[in-house]
Design an enzyme around this catalytic site. Structure first.
Site, PDB file in Angstrom:
ATOM      1  N   TYR A 111       0.844  -1.194   0.000  1.00 26.98           N
ATOM      2  CA  TYR A 111       0.000   0.000   0.000  1.00 26.98           C
ATOM      3  C   TYR A 111       0.880   1.245   0.000  1.00 26.98           C
ATOM      4  O   TYR A 111       1.911   1.308   0.680  1.00 26.98           O
ATOM      5  CB  TYR A 111      -0.885   0.014   1.250  1.00 26.98           C
ATOM      6  N   GLU A 199      -3.596   7.537  -3.724  1.00 28.21           N
ATOM      7  CA  GLU A 199      -3.394   6.210  -3.170  1.00 28.21           C
ATOM      8  C   GLU A 199      -3.097   5.209  -4.278  1.00 28.21           C
ATOM      9  O   GLU A 199      -3.744   5.246  -5.323  1.00 28.21           O
ATOM     10  CB  GLU A 199      -4.702   5.805  -2.481  1.00 28.21           C
TER      11      GLU A 199
END
Ligand code: GDP
Ligand code: MN
Length: 388
Positions: A111, A199
């Site tokens: 991530y 993101e």
């Protein structure tokens, strides 16, 4: 403003972040045709065997878990997946488009994210080796697996800082270097477009050691749009909550929330304080709404139309502190609104300041009562929402 994944991918690709190519389809036939084309040009690591991923393009996270991301072994199956996904709604949002992209083989999922952090008043880069569809769970249960760095905007994300974080993701130096490079590019993109969030989840490694982004999410601060017409042009009103689209067109600052007390307030600060007080007295605000500083009864009519259309609203609270905003304008707006459409839920009106006496006269004549005390008004609005 939210961007779709395919739009976010285009931006990140422009900043040199490795992301597989992809095209958008609005029908299963288009999806099938794109999948055929991608299989034809593939051959290398991407698109091996013609496998593609079909991905719902909606402004919702957790598409994967909702069945909105599907792997297809060939073009025909891509068409079938597209047919199913294009008929879905994810978190109440109908899927109108799918992205078709060559399937990557995944060895690991990490991530990568940047947000504007209020506490440190800086962009904060967050990385975790535990990426994929369960990042919320990682944050809740094993927060130590998420590493953070507040970036000093004067210097940007420095190479050694990026590499330090990248080494929390990958032990092998070539992959760590590739990830560090992606982080610096992500920061550059974040800063350049005025994002409040960017993101990449998952950032993957493939079995041959390549690092690539397979998903992209970008939220741009609405206040930046004037400076970035090319980003503003990406807005897709068909993918937004209808109430928010109407509010924007009416010049109102409106955010839909989950509660039952509809709020109509002038000024963002007072609107925030009102929502706090609603919560303090045990209620939940149904929205944030700032009718703005200028005086105009039509804005009140528009605001009430939007609030009353929300079926979870059980009471409506007006909290007006008249300065530039004149209380009589607000009162006239309320009266006009009730003439145009039925008010199915109780109204609690608090107004004080400029032309207060006149406003109370207008409201009384129309059969409404008005309060001047904010505490009392909020208490009543919460009680009425409960009783309904
Ligand atoms: P999200 O659920 O909305 O975040 O959608 P993502 O694009 O992140 O996809 C969800 C999950 O689907 C990813 O975490 C992957 O596990 C899987 N996935 C997405 N793209 C691919 C791909 O190209 N190949 C493979 N094998 N899995 C993928
Ligand atoms: Mn994702």
């Amino acid at each position: 403003m939210n961007l779709h994944e395919y739009q976010a991918r285009d931006i990140l690709r422009r900043y040199g972040i490795p992301i597989p190519p992809g095209e958008v389809a609005e029908t299963p036939e288009q999806a099938l045709e794109i999948a055929q084309r991608l299989a034809g040009t593939g051959g290398g690591r991407e698109g091996r065997g013609g496998r593609v991923v079909v991905k719902a393009q909606v402004h919702a996270s957790g598409r994967g878990k909702a069945g909105g991301v599907k792997l297809a072994k060939d073009a025909a199956e891509a068409g079938e997946h597209a047919a199913r996904i294009l008929g879905m709604s994810i978190k109440g949002l109908p899927v109108r488009r799918v992205l078709v992209t060559p399937a990557a083989e995944i060895a690991s999922e990490s991530y990568l994210g940047i947000i504007v952090d209020r506490a440190s008043q800086r962009p904060v880069l967050m990385v975790s080796p535990a990426g994929g569809v369960d990042i919320e769970e990682v944050a809740a249960k094993t927060p130590e697996r998420i590493h953070r760095l507040a970036v000093d905007p004067r210097y940007g994300l420095l190479a050694h800082q990026a590499l330090g974080l990248a080494l929390k993701l990958y032990r092998e130096m070539p992959q760590a270097r590739a990830a560090a490079d992606i982080m610096q590019r992500l920061y550059a993109a974040f800063y350049a477009v005025g994002a409040s969030l960017m993101e990449i989840n998952p950032l993957v490694t493939t079995p041959d050691g390549t690092v690539a982004a397979l998903d992209a999410k970008i939220v741009v601060d609405d206040n930046e749009l004037e400076r970035h017409p090319e980003i503003a042009a990406l807005r897709d009103p068909s993918a937004e909550a209808p109430s928010e689209v109407q509010a924007r067109q009416a010049g109102l600052t409106f955010i839909k929330l989950e509660g039952s007390v509809g709020c109509c307030v002038n000024g963002a600060g007072l609107a925030m304080a009102t929502m706090d007080l609603v919560k303090y007295y045990g209620g939940e605000p149904a929205n944030f709404l700032d009718i703005g500083g200028s005086s105009n009864p039509q804005k009140v009519v528009d605001a009430l139309r939007i609030i009353t259309a929300d079926r979870s609203v059980r009471s409506i609270l007006f909290n007006i502190f008249g300065g530039i905003t004149r209380c009589d304008d607000v009162a006239n707006g309320i009266v006009q609104a009730t003439q145009q459409f039925p008010m199915k839920v109780p109204l609690v009106i608090r107004l004080t300041g400029t032309n207060e006496a006149l406003a109370i006269e207008i409201l009384t004549k129309a059969g409404f009562s008005a309060l001047t005390d904010m505490d009392e008004a909020v208490k009543q609005a919460v009680a009425k929402a409960r009783a309904a």
